[in-house]
Design a protein around this motif. Structure first.
Motif, PDB file in Angstrom:
ATOM      1  N   ALA A  13       0.815  -1.216   0.000  1.00  0.00           N
ATOM      2  CA  ALA A  13       0.000   0.000   0.000  1.00  0.00           C
ATOM      3  C   ALA A  13       0.850   1.269   0.000  1.00  0.00           C
ATOM      4  O   ALA A  13       0.379   2.337  -0.378  1.00  0.00           O
ATOM      5  CB  ALA A  13      -0.943  -0.004   1.205  1.00  0.00           C
ATOM      6  N   ALA A  14       2.116   1.157   0.390  1.00  0.00           N
ATOM      7  CA  ALA A  14       3.010   2.318   0.429  1.00  0.00           C
ATOM      8  C   ALA A  14       3.546   2.694  -0.949  1.00  0.00           C
ATOM      9  O   ALA A  14       4.290   3.656  -1.065  1.00  0.00           O
ATOM     10  CB  ALA A  14       4.163   2.056   1.389  1.00  0.00           C
ATOM     11  N   GLY A  15       3.204   1.918  -1.993  1.00  0.00           N
ATOM     12  CA  GLY A  15       3.571   2.317  -3.341  1.00  0.00           C
ATOM     13  C   GLY A  15       4.728   1.585  -3.973  1.00  0.00           C
ATOM     14  O   GLY A  15       5.355   2.100  -4.889  1.00  0.00           O
ATOM     15  N   TRP A  16       5.033   0.380  -3.514  1.00  0.00           N
ATOM     16  CA  TRP A  16       6.118  -0.389  -4.111  1.00  0.00           C
ATOM     17  C   TRP A  16       5.685  -1.824  -4.338  1.00  0.00           C
ATOM     18  O   TRP A  16       4.718  -2.296  -3.766  1.00  0.00           O
ATOM     19  CB  TRP A  16       7.389  -0.314  -3.269  1.00  0.00           C
ATOM     20  CG  TRP A  16       7.224  -0.661  -1.817  1.00  0.00           C
ATOM     21  CD1 TRP A  16       6.944   0.215  -0.795  1.00  0.00           C
ATOM     22  CD2 TRP A  16       7.318  -1.946  -1.208  1.00  0.00           C
ATOM     23  NE1 TRP A  16       6.865  -0.450   0.399  1.00  0.00           N
ATOM     24  CE2 TRP A  16       7.090  -1.788   0.171  1.00  0.00           C
ATOM     25  CE3 TRP A  16       7.572  -3.217  -1.690  1.00  0.00           C
ATOM     26  CZ2 TRP A  16       7.113  -2.844   1.071  1.00  0.00           C
ATOM     27  CZ3 TRP A  16       7.591  -4.284  -0.803  1.00  0.00           C
ATOM     28  CH2 TRP A  16       7.370  -4.085   0.562  1.00  0.00           C
ATOM     29  N   THR A  17       6.432  -2.516  -5.200  1.00  0.00           N
ATOM     30  CA  THR A  17       6.195  -3.929  -5.482  1.00  0.00           C
ATOM     31  C   THR A  17       7.511  -4.689  -5.408  1.00  0.00           C
ATOM     32  O   THR A  17       8.588  -4.103  -5.555  1.00  0.00           O
ATOM     33  CB  THR A  17       5.599  -4.152  -6.897  1.00  0.00           C
ATOM     34  OG1 THR A  17       6.556  -3.744  -7.863  1.00  0.00           O
ATOM     35  CG2 THR A  17       4.297  -3.404  -7.087  1.00  0.00           C
ATOM     36  N   ILE A  18       7.396  -5.995  -5.173  1.00  0.00           N
ATOM     37  CA  ILE A  18       8.543  -6.902  -5.266  1.00  0.00           C
ATOM     38  C   ILE A  18       8.061  -8.203  -5.885  1.00  0.00           C
ATOM     39  O   ILE A  18       6.869  -8.529  -5.823  1.00  0.00           O
ATOM     40  CB  ILE A  18       9.197  -7.203  -3.900  1.00  0.00           C
ATOM     41  CG1 ILE A  18       8.154  -7.668  -2.905  1.00  0.00           C
ATOM     42  CG2 ILE A  18      10.002  -6.053  -3.387  1.00  0.00           C
ATOM     43  CD1 ILE A  18       8.716  -8.233  -1.637  1.00  0.00           C
ATOM     44  N   GLU A  19       8.980  -8.926  -6.465  1.00  0.00           N
ATOM     45  CA  GLU A  19       8.677 -10.246  -7.008  1.00  0.00           C
ATOM     46  C   GLU A  19       9.038 -11.290  -5.957  1.00  0.00           C
ATOM     47  O   GLU A  19      10.179 -11.330  -5.486  1.00  0.00           O
ATOM     48  CB  GLU A  19       9.469 -10.495  -8.294  1.00  0.00           C
ATOM     49  CG  GLU A  19       9.118  -9.519  -9.407  1.00  0.00           C
ATOM     50  CD  GLU A  19       7.633  -9.552  -9.776  1.00  0.00           C
ATOM     51  OE1 GLU A  19       7.054 -10.662  -9.863  1.00  0.00           O
ATOM     52  OE2 GLU A  19       7.061  -8.463  -9.968  1.00  0.00           O
ATOM     53  N   VAL A  20       8.054 -12.112  -5.588  1.00  0.00           N
ATOM     54  CA  VAL A  20       8.255 -13.153  -4.581  1.00  0.00           C
ATOM     55  C   VAL A  20       8.561 -14.462  -5.311  1.00  0.00           C
ATOM     56  O   VAL A  20       7.767 -14.893  -6.150  1.00  0.00           O
ATOM     57  CB  VAL A  20       7.007 -13.305  -3.690  1.00  0.00           C
ATOM     58  CG1 VAL A  20       7.234 -14.374  -2.627  1.00  0.00           C
ATOM     59  CG2 VAL A  20       6.642 -11.971  -3.038  1.00  0.00           C
ATOM     60  N   PRO A  21       9.688 -15.088  -5.006  1.00  0.00           N
ATOM     61  CA  PRO A  21      10.065 -16.316  -5.712  1.00  0.00           C
ATOM     62  C   PRO A  21       9.105 -17.472  -5.426  1.00  0.00           C
ATOM     63  O   PRO A  21       8.463 -17.508  -4.372  1.00  0.00           O
ATOM     64  CB  PRO A  21      11.461 -16.648  -5.170  1.00  0.00           C
ATOM     65  CG  PRO A  21      11.940 -15.427  -4.492  1.00  0.00           C
ATOM     66  CD  PRO A  21      10.722 -14.673  -4.058  1.00  0.00           C
ATOM     67  N   PRO A  22       9.039 -18.433  -6.332  1.00  0.00           N
ATOM     68  CA  PRO A  22       8.212 -19.621  -6.093  1.00  0.00           C
ATOM     69  C   PRO A  22       8.610 -20.313  -4.788  1.00  0.00           C
ATOM     70  O   PRO A  22       9.798 -20.427  -4.478  1.00  0.00           O
ATOM     71  CB  PRO A  22       8.521 -20.526  -7.289  1.00  0.00           C
ATOM     72  CG  PRO A  22       9.018 -19.596  -8.347  1.00  0.00           C
ATOM     73  CD  PRO A  22       9.723 -18.491  -7.623  1.00  0.00           C
ATOM     74  N   GLY A  23       7.612 -20.730  -4.023  1.00  0.00           N
ATOM     75  CA  GLY A  23       7.854 -21.456  -2.781  1.00  0.00           C
ATOM     76  C   GLY A  23       8.150 -20.580  -1.576  1.00  0.00           C
ATOM     77  O   GLY A  23       8.206 -21.080  -0.456  1.00  0.00           O
ATOM     78  N   TRP A  24       8.348 -19.287  -1.770  1.00  0.00           N
ATOM     79  CA  TRP A  24       8.597 -18.398  -0.643  1.00  0.00           C
ATOM     80  C   TRP A  24       7.273 -17.939  -0.045  1.00  0.00           C
ATOM     81  O   TRP A  24       6.253 -17.887  -0.725  1.00  0.00           O
ATOM     82  CB  TRP A  24       9.425 -17.190  -1.086  1.00  0.00           C
ATOM     83  CG  TRP A  24      10.898 -17.485  -1.123  1.00  0.00           C
ATOM     84  CD1 TRP A  24      11.498 -18.463  -1.856  1.00  0.00           C
ATOM     85  CD2 TRP A  24      11.922 -16.812  -0.415  1.00  0.00           C
ATOM     86  NE1 TRP A  24      12.852 -18.434  -1.642  1.00  0.00           N
ATOM     87  CE2 TRP A  24      13.140 -17.438  -0.768  1.00  0.00           C
ATOM     88  CE3 TRP A  24      11.941 -15.750   0.469  1.00  0.00           C
ATOM     89  CZ2 TRP A  24      14.366 -17.020  -0.242  1.00  0.00           C
ATOM     90  CZ3 TRP A  24      13.155 -15.325   0.978  1.00  0.00           C
ATOM     91  CH2 TRP A  24      14.350 -15.963   0.629  1.00  0.00           C
ATOM     92  N   HIS A  25       7.306 -17.601   1.226  1.00  0.00           N
ATOM     93  CA  HIS A  25       6.136 -17.130   1.957  1.00  0.00           C
ATOM     94  C   HIS A  25       6.197 -15.614   2.053  1.00  0.00           C
ATOM     95  O   HIS A  25       7.264 -15.041   2.266  1.00  0.00           O
ATOM     96  CB  HIS A  25       6.114 -17.725   3.368  1.00  0.00           C
ATOM     97  CG  HIS A  25       6.172 -19.214   3.373  1.00  0.00           C
ATOM     98  ND1 HIS A  25       5.061 -20.005   3.327  1.00  0.00           N
ATOM     99  CD2 HIS A  25       7.240 -20.058   3.399  1.00  0.00           C
ATOM    100  CE1 HIS A  25       5.425 -21.274   3.330  1.00  0.00           C
ATOM    101  NE2 HIS A  25       6.743 -21.335   3.369  1.00  0.00           N
ATOM    102  N   ALA A  26       5.050 -14.961   1.913  1.00  0.00           N
ATOM    103  CA  ALA A  26       4.942 -13.505   2.063  1.00  0.00           C
ATOM    104  C   ALA A  26       3.803 -13.231   3.032  1.00  0.00           C
ATOM    105  O   ALA A  26       2.663 -13.617   2.785  1.00  0.00           O
ATOM    106  CB  ALA A  26       4.672 -12.850   0.713  1.00  0.00           C
ATOM    107  N   VAL A  27       4.114 -12.591   4.155  1.00  0.00           N
ATOM    108  CA  VAL A  27       3.130 -12.327   5.188  1.00  0.00           C
ATOM    109  C   VAL A  27       3.156 -10.843   5.536  1.00  0.00           C
ATOM    110  O   VAL A  27       4.198 -10.328   5.973  1.00  0.00           O
ATOM    111  CB  VAL A  27       3.420 -13.169   6.456  1.00  0.00           C
ATOM    112  CG1 VAL A  27       2.429 -12.854   7.558  1.00  0.00           C
ATOM    113  CG2 VAL A  27       3.421 -14.648   6.136  1.00  0.00           C
TER     114      VAL A  27
END
Length: 161
Positions: A13-27
């Motif tokens: 929501a702060a205005g940025w993106t990242i690519e999360v690799p396959p199998g990684w968790h994003a919380v």
């Protein structure tokens, strides 16, 4: 949330993106303690509980639950006024092993066989963030490369029209 087999793009929501690799968790998480606040995302190659703030220390993955092969990365705000920010980068961010990475990344010292921490401060749209990586002593090369790819993938989101 755990990424799909192909990975995914995390949008903050702060205005940025990242690519999360396959199998990684994003919380996503947010926490506050003693007037200090932190909000962002915790990314990891194994599942962890959300981080908790400890005044005087950068927000970080809980080293007590980090397995030897674990790699965790937090990208978040951290309003603790006691934390030195050092040089503040702007995207695109260098990975710690990049030729100019040493200018921005600070590595904490650690005894052999225990996790270590690396931190980088950066600014987007006037807000300062921390990238805080906790790396187990037996982190696999593939996971360290994935961590570097995450950092290099950080981009500003296009403005909504």
């Amino acid at each position: 949330m755990t990424t799909s087999h192909q990975g995914h793009t995390y949008r903050d929501a702060a205005g940025w993106t990242i690519e999360v690799p396959p199998g990684w968790h994003a919380v996503r998480f947010s926490d506050s303690k003693d007037g200090i606040t932190s909000a962002g995302v915790q990314l990891s190659n194994v599942q962890f509980p959300p981080p908790t703030l400890v005044p005087g220390f950068p927000v970080q993955v809980n080293g007590g639950v980090l397995p030897a092969h674990g790699v965790g990365l937090i990208i978040a705000t951290d309003t603790d006024p006691k934390l030195p920010h050092g040089p503040v980068a702007v995207p695109p961010l260098p990975a710690p092993d990049a030729p100019d990475g040493w200018k921005y990344w600070n590595a904490g010292s650690a005894s052999a066989g225990v996790p270590y921490i690396e931190t980088l401060w950066f600014r987007i749209n006037g807000t300062t963030f921390i990238a805080s990586a906790k790396i187990g002593p037996k982190g696999h090369d593939a996971d360290l490369k994935a961590f570097a790819q995450i950092i290099r993938s950080l981009r500003l989101q296009p403005a909504a029209s």
